[in-house]
Design an enzyme around this catalytic site. Structure first.
Site, PDB file in Angstrom:
ATOM      1  N   ASP A   1      -9.521  -4.302   3.376  1.00 55.88           N
ATOM      2  CA  ASP A   1      -8.245  -4.585   4.313  1.00 55.88           C
ATOM      3  C   ASP A   1      -7.280  -3.627   4.368  1.00 55.88           C
ATOM      4  OD1 ASP A   1      -6.585  -6.982   5.611  1.00 55.88           O
ATOM      5  OD2 ASP A   1      -5.391  -5.946   4.214  1.00 55.88           O
TER       6      ASP A   1
ATOM      7  N   TYR B   1       0.188   0.705   7.077  1.00 54.17           N
ATOM      8  CA  TYR B   1       0.013   1.117   5.520  1.00 54.17           C
ATOM      9  C   TYR B   1       0.111   2.817   5.716  1.00 54.17           C
ATOM     10  CZ  TYR B   1      -1.526  -3.743   4.572  1.00 54.17           C
ATOM     11  OH  TYR B   1      -1.400  -5.070   4.449  1.00 54.17           O
TER      12      TYR B   1
ATOM     13  N   LYS C   1      -4.758  -4.041  10.942  1.00 51.23           N
ATOM     14  CA  LYS C   1      -3.596  -4.742  11.578  1.00 51.23           C
ATOM     15  C   LYS C   1      -2.930  -3.990  12.566  1.00 51.23           C
ATOM     16  CE  LYS C   1      -3.492  -6.950   7.183  1.00 51.23           C
ATOM     17  NZ  LYS C   1      -3.678  -5.838   6.305  1.00 51.23           N
TER      18      LYS C   1
ATOM     19  N   HIS D   1      -0.326  -7.890  13.258  1.00 46.51           N
ATOM     20  CA  HIS D   1       0.206  -8.206  11.922  1.00 46.51           C
ATOM     21  C   HIS D   1       1.166  -8.979  11.764  1.00 46.51           C
ATOM     22  CE1 HIS D   1       0.545  -5.235   8.648  1.00 46.51           C
ATOM     23  NE2 HIS D   1       1.159  -6.133   8.102  1.00 46.51           N
TER      24      HIS D   1
HETATM   25  N1  LIG Z   1      -1.001  -9.159   6.468  1.00 44.95           N
HETATM   26  C1  LIG Z   1       0.224  -8.800   5.900  1.00 44.95           C
HETATM   27  O1  LIG Z   1       1.339  -9.073   6.302  1.00 44.95           O
HETATM   28  C2  LIG Z   1       0.103  -8.335   4.403  1.00 44.95           C
HETATM   29  C3  LIG Z   1       1.134  -8.455   3.322  1.00 44.95           C
HETATM   30  C4  LIG Z   1       0.901  -7.917   2.099  1.00 44.95           C
HETATM   31  C5  LIG Z   1      -0.427  -7.599   1.536  1.00 44.95           C
HETATM   32  N2  LIG Z   1      -1.418  -7.768   2.609  1.00 44.95           N
HETATM   33  C6  LIG Z   1      -2.834  -7.339   2.202  1.00 44.95           C
HETATM   34  O2  LIG Z   1      -3.074  -8.266   0.856  1.00 44.95           O
HETATM   35  C7  LIG Z   1      -3.631  -7.359  -0.117  1.00 44.95           C
HETATM   36  C8  LIG Z   1      -3.261  -8.051  -1.455  1.00 44.95           C
HETATM   37  O3  LIG Z   1      -1.708  -7.974  -1.738  1.00 44.95           O
HETATM   38  P1  LIG Z   1      -1.117  -7.041  -2.618  1.00 44.95           P
HETATM   39  O4  LIG Z   1      -1.929  -5.914  -2.984  1.00 44.95           O
HETATM   40  O5  LIG Z   1       0.202  -6.658  -1.848  1.00 44.95           O
HETATM   41  O6  LIG Z   1      -0.726  -7.974  -4.045  1.00 44.95           O
HETATM   42  P2  LIG Z   1      -1.611  -8.613  -5.082  1.00 44.95           P
HETATM   43  O7  LIG Z   1      -3.013  -8.521  -4.650  1.00 44.95           O
HETATM   44  O8  LIG Z   1      -1.060 -10.161  -5.082  1.00 44.95           O
HETATM   45  O9  LIG Z   1      -1.112  -8.054  -6.202  1.00 44.95           O
HETATM   46  C9  LIG Z   1      -1.546  -6.802  -6.227  1.00 44.95           C
HETATM   47  C10 LIG Z   1      -1.082  -6.305  -8.052  1.00 44.95           C
HETATM   48  O10 LIG Z   1      -1.944  -7.094  -8.729  1.00 44.95           O
HETATM   49  C11 LIG Z   1      -2.507  -6.139  -9.848  1.00 44.95           C
HETATM   50  N3  LIG Z   1      -3.988  -6.690 -10.100  1.00 44.95           N
HETATM   51  C12 LIG Z   1      -4.882  -6.716  -9.116  1.00 44.95           C
HETATM   52  N4  LIG Z   1      -6.054  -7.061  -9.962  1.00 44.95           N
HETATM   53  C13 LIG Z   1      -5.385  -7.545 -11.176  1.00 44.95           C
HETATM   54  C14 LIG Z   1      -6.089  -8.097 -12.433  1.00 44.95           C
HETATM   55  N5  LIG Z   1      -7.650  -8.356 -12.334  1.00 44.95           N
HETATM   56  N6  LIG Z   1      -5.494  -8.072 -13.322  1.00 44.95           N
HETATM   57  C15 LIG Z   1      -4.115  -8.065 -13.406  1.00 44.95           C
HETATM   58  N7  LIG Z   1      -3.476  -7.355 -12.532  1.00 44.95           N
HETATM   59  C16 LIG Z   1      -4.084  -7.238 -11.409  1.00 44.95           C
HETATM   60  C17 LIG Z   1      -2.336  -4.770  -9.149  1.00 44.95           C
HETATM   61  O11 LIG Z   1      -2.058  -3.968 -10.319  1.00 44.95           O
HETATM   62  P3  LIG Z   1      -3.416  -2.734 -10.495  1.00 44.95           P
HETATM   63  O12 LIG Z   1      -3.438  -1.880  -9.462  1.00 44.95           O
HETATM   64  O13 LIG Z   1      -2.881  -2.222 -11.762  1.00 44.95           O
HETATM   65  O14 LIG Z   1      -4.566  -3.690 -10.933  1.00 44.95           O
HETATM   66  C18 LIG Z   1      -1.138  -4.847  -8.240  1.00 44.95           C
HETATM   67  O15 LIG Z   1      -0.007  -4.490  -9.052  1.00 44.95           O
HETATM   68  C19 LIG Z   1      -2.783  -5.956   0.215  1.00 44.95           C
HETATM   69  O16 LIG Z   1      -3.544  -5.069  -0.544  1.00 44.95           O
HETATM   70  C20 LIG Z   1      -3.015  -5.990   1.601  1.00 44.95           C
HETATM   71  O17 LIG Z   1      -4.259  -5.594   2.048  1.00 44.95           O
HETATM   72  C21 LIG Z   1      -1.194  -8.212   3.757  1.00 44.95           C
END
Ligand SMILES: NC(=O)c1ccc[n+]([C@@H]2O[C@H](COP(=O)([O-])OP(=O)(O)OC[C@H]3O[C@@H](n4cnc5c(N)ncnc54)[C@H](OP(=O)(O)O)[C@@H]3O)[C@@H](O)[C@H]2O)c1
Length: 283
Positions: A58, A63, A92, A121
């Site tokens: 994704d 980004y 997006k 987006h």
């Molecule tokens: N459409 C939209 O508007 C929108 C908005 C926000 C995000 N997104 C997408 O959704 C994806 C996910 O959201 P996000 O990355 O912002 O937040 P998230 O996945 O909820 O959280 C990411 C955090 O979780 C930690 N983490 C990941 N795996 C882990 C594990 N197994 N154990 C402990 N900690 C863990 C990561 O740290 P480490 O790096 O240390 O593992 C990072 O600090 C984004 O990357 C993006 O592609 C889309």
């Protein structure tokens, strides 16, 4: 006009790890989120993730890492780890003064002949124009599926359906233990639309609130899994595609290693009951 979709049965296949979208395209049910990686980091992390079995990546124009994502994917293809058809790239875009140019830019940045799923987006000033431009690229085969992101209500979806000739296949929304919005999932089932969950762990700065939740920690102990694996398994069993973001190689491995156990109905309910209808973001 009654809208027709090819497929309304969007139940997840836990053996193949795919769901068949409403236009017949298969999409992996777990993937890697790439916010907020730089191009350099994205290239390396995406390549490693593919080597670890990830088949859904994704990204987004916003980004600023589509180039790196594309490079990571192409490196894996060049080395024979995957074929292009085995990897599912989502990006997006936002509305602009020239929608075609915006779509071309993502295609060029990623340097691919087609994008598997392109999403608006978030709702903006010319959703209709942007979506219609996306439909043209879909008809030309340069986009394999269309979707929207950050549309949370029945009304917001109905607005899109009022002009969409091709029903969105995916809605990508904030979704986690504290904000589940199952009403939306029930409503869009009639169109065979699948919801993909961003912020599975609440996003950076908030992950402890989810990963250290007492119920999640107790279940982690019970199933001998990490709290992250319990949350992701719960999302998938609830019918939400997961795209956890991580740049930690161990987490990246853990986050996809969720197919050899199953949460009981009772334990699923325990997590579902955590819901507080509370979002972290307001877009
Ligand atoms: N459409 C939209 O508007 C929108 C908005 C926000 C995000 N997104 C997408 O959704 C994806 C996910 O959201 P996000 O990355 O912002 O937040 P998230 O996945 O909820 O959280 C990411 C955090 O979780 C930690 N983490 C990941 N795996 C882990 C594990 N197994 N154990 C402990 N900690 C863990 C990561 O740290 P480490 O790096 O240390 O593992 C990072 O600090 C984004 O990357 C993006 O592609 C889309």
């Amino acid at each position: 006009m009654k809208k027709i979709v090819d497929n309304k049965n969007t139940s997840f296949d836990f053996n193949s790890k795919y769901v068949t979208l409403n236009n017949g395209i298969k999409m992996p049910i777990i993937g890697l989120g790439t916010w907020p990686f730089s191009n350099e980091d994205a290239e390396e992390i995406v390549y490693d993730a593919i080597k670890n079995g990830y088949r859904l990546i994704d990204t987004a124009a916003y980004y600023g890492n589509e180039i790196g994502v594309g490079k990571g994917v192409r490196k894996a293809i060049k080395e024979g780890i995957i074929n292009r058809k085995d990897i599912f790239i989502t990006s997006k875009i936002y509305a602009s003064t020239n929608h075609n140019k915006t779509i071309e830019k993502s295609l060029n940045n990623l340097d691919v002949e087609y994008i598997d799923l392109l999403l608006i987006h978030e709702p903006g000033y010319d959703d209709k124009g942007l979506y219609q431009a996306m439909e043209d690229y879909y008809k030309d085969g340069k986009l394999k599926a269309l979707g929207i992101s950050n549309y949370y209500t029945k009304e917001a979806i109905e607005e899109v359906l009022s002009y969409a000739k091709i029903i969105p296949a995916v809605i990508q929304n904030e979704n986690h233990i504290y904000y589940q919005n199952n009403e939306l999932q029930k409503y869009v089932q009639q169109y065979g639309i699948v919801i993909e969950a961003w912020y599975p762990f609440g996003g950076r700065g908030h992950t402890k609130e989810s990963l250290n939740h007492e119920i999640i920690m107790n279940l982690a102990e019970k199933y001998h899994k990490s709290p992250a694996q319990i949350i992701l398994r719960w999302q998938l069993q609830s019918g939400y595609i997961g795209i956890p973001g991580s740049q930690n190689p161990n987490h990246i491995k853990d986050n996809i290693n969720i197919f050899h156990f199953e949460l009981s109905d009772e334990d699923m309910k325990k997590i579902t009951n955590i819901n507080e209808n509370r979002r972290y973001e307001n877009w």
